[in-house]
Design an enzyme around this catalytic site. Structure first.
Site, short mmCIF file in Angstrom:
data_model
loop_
_atom_site.label_atom_id
_atom_site.label_comp_id
_atom_site.label_asym_id
_atom_site.label_seq_id
_atom_site.Cartn_x
_atom_site.Cartn_y
_atom_site.Cartn_z
N ASN A 7 -40.40 101.18 -20.70
CA ASN A 7 -39.00 100.93 -20.31
C ASN A 7 -38.36 102.09 -19.54
O ASN A 7 -37.41 101.88 -18.79
CB ASN A 7 -38.16 100.54 -21.53
CG ASN A 7 -38.08 101.60 -22.58
OD1 ASN A 7 -38.92 102.50 -22.63
ND2 ASN A 7 -37.07 101.53 -23.41
N GLU A 64 -36.72 114.87 -29.20
CA GLU A 64 -37.03 115.21 -27.81
C GLU A 64 -35.75 115.70 -27.16
O GLU A 64 -34.67 115.63 -27.75
CB GLU A 64 -37.57 113.98 -27.09
CG GLU A 64 -38.86 113.51 -27.70
CD GLU A 64 -39.71 112.69 -26.77
OE1 GLU A 64 -39.16 112.02 -25.88
OE2 GLU A 64 -40.94 112.71 -26.96
N CYS A 116 -34.33 101.56 -25.82
CA CYS A 116 -34.38 101.84 -27.26
C CYS A 116 -32.97 102.05 -27.79
O CYS A 116 -32.70 101.82 -28.97
CB CYS A 116 -35.24 103.07 -27.53
SG CYS A 116 -34.77 104.46 -26.52
N GLU A 158 -40.93 108.79 -31.53
CA GLU A 158 -39.63 108.27 -31.09
C GLU A 158 -39.77 106.76 -31.05
O GLU A 158 -40.45 106.23 -30.17
CB GLU A 158 -39.27 108.80 -29.69
CG GLU A 158 -39.14 110.30 -29.59
CD GLU A 158 -37.89 110.81 -30.29
OE1 GLU A 158 -36.98 110.01 -30.57
OE2 GLU A 158 -37.85 112.01 -30.58
P1 NAD Z 1 -45.41 99.79 -27.87
O1 NAD Z 1 -45.33 100.45 -29.19
O2 NAD Z 1 -45.99 98.42 -27.80
O3 NAD Z 1 -46.29 100.66 -26.86
C1 NAD Z 1 -45.99 102.01 -26.58
C2 NAD Z 1 -47.24 102.71 -26.10
O4 NAD Z 1 -48.19 102.73 -27.16
C3 NAD Z 1 -47.94 102.03 -24.93
O5 NAD Z 1 -48.49 103.01 -24.08
C4 NAD Z 1 -49.04 101.24 -25.63
O6 NAD Z 1 -50.15 100.96 -24.79
C5 NAD Z 1 -49.42 102.19 -26.74
N1 NAD Z 1 -50.05 101.55 -27.90
C6 NAD Z 1 -49.96 100.26 -28.29
N2 NAD Z 1 -50.69 100.08 -29.42
C7 NAD Z 1 -51.23 101.29 -29.73
C8 NAD Z 1 -52.07 101.75 -30.79
N3 NAD Z 1 -52.49 100.93 -31.76
N4 NAD Z 1 -52.42 103.05 -30.80
C9 NAD Z 1 -51.98 103.90 -29.86
N5 NAD Z 1 -51.19 103.51 -28.82
C10 NAD Z 1 -50.82 102.22 -28.77
O7 NAD Z 1 -43.94 99.84 -27.23
P2 NAD Z 1 -43.45 99.27 -25.84
O8 NAD Z 1 -43.40 97.78 -25.93
O9 NAD Z 1 -44.21 99.89 -24.73
O10 NAD Z 1 -41.96 99.88 -25.79
C11 NAD Z 1 -40.90 99.31 -26.47
C12 NAD Z 1 -40.64 100.03 -27.78
O11 NAD Z 1 -40.47 101.41 -27.54
C13 NAD Z 1 -39.37 99.57 -28.44
O12 NAD Z 1 -39.58 99.47 -29.83
C14 NAD Z 1 -38.39 100.70 -28.14
O13 NAD Z 1 -37.32 100.81 -29.04
C15 NAD Z 1 -39.29 101.88 -28.19
N6 NAD Z 1 -38.72 103.01 -27.47
C16 NAD Z 1 -38.23 104.06 -28.20
C17 NAD Z 1 -37.64 105.14 -27.55
C18 NAD Z 1 -37.11 106.32 -28.33
O14 NAD Z 1 -36.99 107.39 -27.75
N7 NAD Z 1 -36.80 106.18 -29.60
C19 NAD Z 1 -37.55 105.14 -26.16
C20 NAD Z 1 -38.05 104.05 -25.45
C21 NAD Z 1 -38.65 102.99 -26.12
#
Ligand code: NAD
Length: 515
Positions: free
Chosen positions: A173, A485, A305, A271
């Site tokens: 995102n 962060e 997020c 995060e």
């Molecule tokens: P996601 O957890 O599906 O994926 C995030 C990353 O992790 C991707 O690169 C993905 O390929 C990788 N990943 C997926 N499964 C994994 C595993 N089993 N082991 C290691 N890596 C793995 O999240 P998303 O759909 O890409 O992003 C949306 C989510 O991110 C939402 O929940 C959002 O709230 C969160 N987010 C949090 C913040 C914050 O700073 N708190 C910022 C942005 C997004």
């Protein structure tokens, strides 16, 4: 190890890559070499507004590629850690300049890659620029503490040391901002990195890495390996050469990473998700509150997020506020975010669109009142992409799933309350604790809310989105594991403390015992 300056050839090659409108083959960067995946497999990256628009193909990597990258990063660490931090920072200043020069190209590429509107992708690149300037200045700080010793002729001080190879796993995102929030502080602290960006947004991360190479970051210091969570993410998490994982993404994946890392007590900075709320008190400036809710709920198509997914409204202003909100939200224009007249772009892919719609169905079944949207937008050219109408539910109660679970789409739930205490209780009633907001003209209420809300970020008279790089960023409860962060705190995530005692008394002194 010195920090070389960019070569003219590298510069022109990189520029043409950003501007090239045709699909291209992107590669991993491992130990300074651009390479395909060991298996030869690749995956495509397509525009969610117009899926026929193919940006390029990327290596569909596996554990063997991760291993090569981790080994390369470990080798590079031996020299990079010894480069003085102010010199390491010089590469980041150069990267900031390159990002500034190419901001528009990078923003346009990012809109094609993940759909958010061009004004927002410009903001995403700007965040990387801000972070580069901000954190490069840490090269001349990286403060430790010096304190008096309890013994004569003895100095007591502490200093920061790098961790080694850091594994960085990022979501789609904020395709450039989030990688920059991790790579830059890791590097200025003396670490080397292997980044695995989300496979929905690999191109933006690629160009960020390419800029770092061009800015003079030596071979092996930054490595990028593309691919999926289980094929690249997990191998990175469990790799013995990787000393720390910095992860941003969903809480479910964050928990898996924490479990896998616990076996070796690896440091993990998480995060994670949010279910952020905006409170509107009866004395609020309602126009301002409507603007804030619109931007918070539907900016980035709700895929932040920190997005506002709950609007907690005092009963006495509910009808007025909701009427104005629906009026404004119904006029938001959906479409390809490259057109500057567009307010709301597509969701990142069809699966995300279907997920959002399934939550809308859940909300209806739970008895919430759908007052706007509630369906995919499929008229004309929108039908090609992953568009979903801005959606508002009224009459939501705090225990409904749409009020508790992260939807990550343009869906806002309105919850009515009768007091500030009730508003805060409702706000705190989810497993998450990232961002929050209160609209009121009463400073006493505002400060009580700031004190009692369980969240890492609180805004007063502003929406739940809009973080700046120089303050800590992160959340409480299931939004993270206590790291932050951004701000000076990010350096804590990427360094170890070493306490140093220098005794110049010329005799054996025993702390605590010599009294
Ligand atoms: P996601 O957890 O599906 O994926 C995030 C990353 O992790 C991707 O690169 C993905 O390929 C990788 N990943 C997926 N499964 C994994 C595993 N089993 N082991 C290691 N890596 C793995 O999240 P998303 O759909 O890409 O992003 C949306 C989510 O991110 C939402 O929940 C959002 O709230 C969160 N987010 C949090 C913040 C914050 O700073 N708190 C910022 C942005 C997004």
């Amino acid at each position: 190890m010195s920090v070389p300056t960019a070569t003219p050839a590298a510069r022109s090659e990189s520029r043409s890559l950003v501007q090239d409108p045709g699909p291209r083959e992107y590669l991993n960067l491992i130990g300074g070499s651009w390479t395909r995946s060991r298996s030869g497999k690749s995956f495509e990256n397509r525009n969610p507004a117009r899926p026929r628009d193919l940006l390029g193909t990327f290596p569909d990597s596996g554990p063997e590629d991760v291993d090569a990258a981790a080994q390369a990063a470990a080798r590079a660490f031996a020299a990079w850690r010894l480069v003085p931090a102010p010199r390491r920072a010089e590469a980041l200043y150069r990267a900031a300049e390159l990002l500034r020069e190419r901001k528009e190209d990078l923003a346009r590429l990012m809109t094609r890659e993940m759909g958010k509107v061009i004004a927002e992708t410009r903001g995403d690149v700007q965040e990387a620029i801000d972070m580069a300037y901000y954190i490069a200045a840490e090269g001349r700080r990286l403060f430790g503490v010096t304190v008096p010793s309890e013994l004569p002729n003895k100095i007591a001080m502490s200093m920061r040391q790098p961790l080694g190879v850091c594994g960085l796993i990022t979501p789609w995102n904020f395709p450039m901002a989030i990688p920059s929030w991790k790579i830059f502080p890791a590097l200025v602290s003396g670490n080397t990195v292997v980044i695995k960006p989300a496979s929905d947004t690999p191109a933006s991360a690629h160009h960020l890495v390419e800029i770092l190479v061009e800015a003079g970051v030596p071979e092996g210091v930054v490595n990028i390996v593309h691919g999926g969570g289980s094929s690249v993410g997990i191998p990175l998490v469990v790799h013995p050469q990787v000393k720390m994982i910095s992860f941003t993404g969903s809480s479910d994946v964050g928990k898996t990473i924490a479990e896998r890392s616990a076996k070796t007590l690896k440091r993990v900075s998480l995060e994670l998700g949010g279910k952020n709320a905006q409170i509107v008190m009866e004395d609020a400036d309602l126009d301002l509150a409507v603007e804030g809710a619109l931007w918070g709920a539907f900016g980035t198509t709700g895929q932040r997020c920190t997005a506002t997914s709950r609007l907690i409204v005092m009963k006495s202003v509910h009808d007025d506020l909701v009427r104005r909100l629906v009026e404004r939200a119904s006029k938001l224009v959906l479409g390809d975010g490259l057109d500057p007249r567009i307010d709301v772009g597509p969701l990142v892919n069809r699966a995300q669109r279907d997920r959002v719609h399934s939550y809308v169905e859940i909300g209806k079944k739970e008895g919430a009142k759908l007052i706007l949207g509630g369906s995919a937008a499929e008229e004309g050219a929108l039908g090609e992409g992953s568009f979903y109408r801005p959606t508002i539910f009224d009459g939501v109660t705090p225990a409904m799933r749409i009020a508790v679970e992260e939807i990550f789409g343009p869906v806002l739930s309105v919850i009515t309350v009768s007091s500030l205490d009730e508003a805060i209780e409702v706000l705190n009633g989810t497993p998450y604790g990232l961002s929050s907001s209160i609209y009121t003209r009463d400073v006493n209420r505002a400060m009580r809310a700031v004190r009692d809300i369980e969240a890492g970020i609180s805004y007063v008279n502003g929406p739940t989105i809009g973080a700046e790089v120089q303050l800590p960023f992160g959340g409480v409860k299931e939004t993270g594991n206590g790291h932050r962060e951004g701000g000076p705190t990010v350096i804590d995530a990427f360094t170890e403390w070493k306490s140093v005692y220098v005794d110049y008394s010329g005799r054996l002194q025993k702390a605590q015992i010599d009294r």
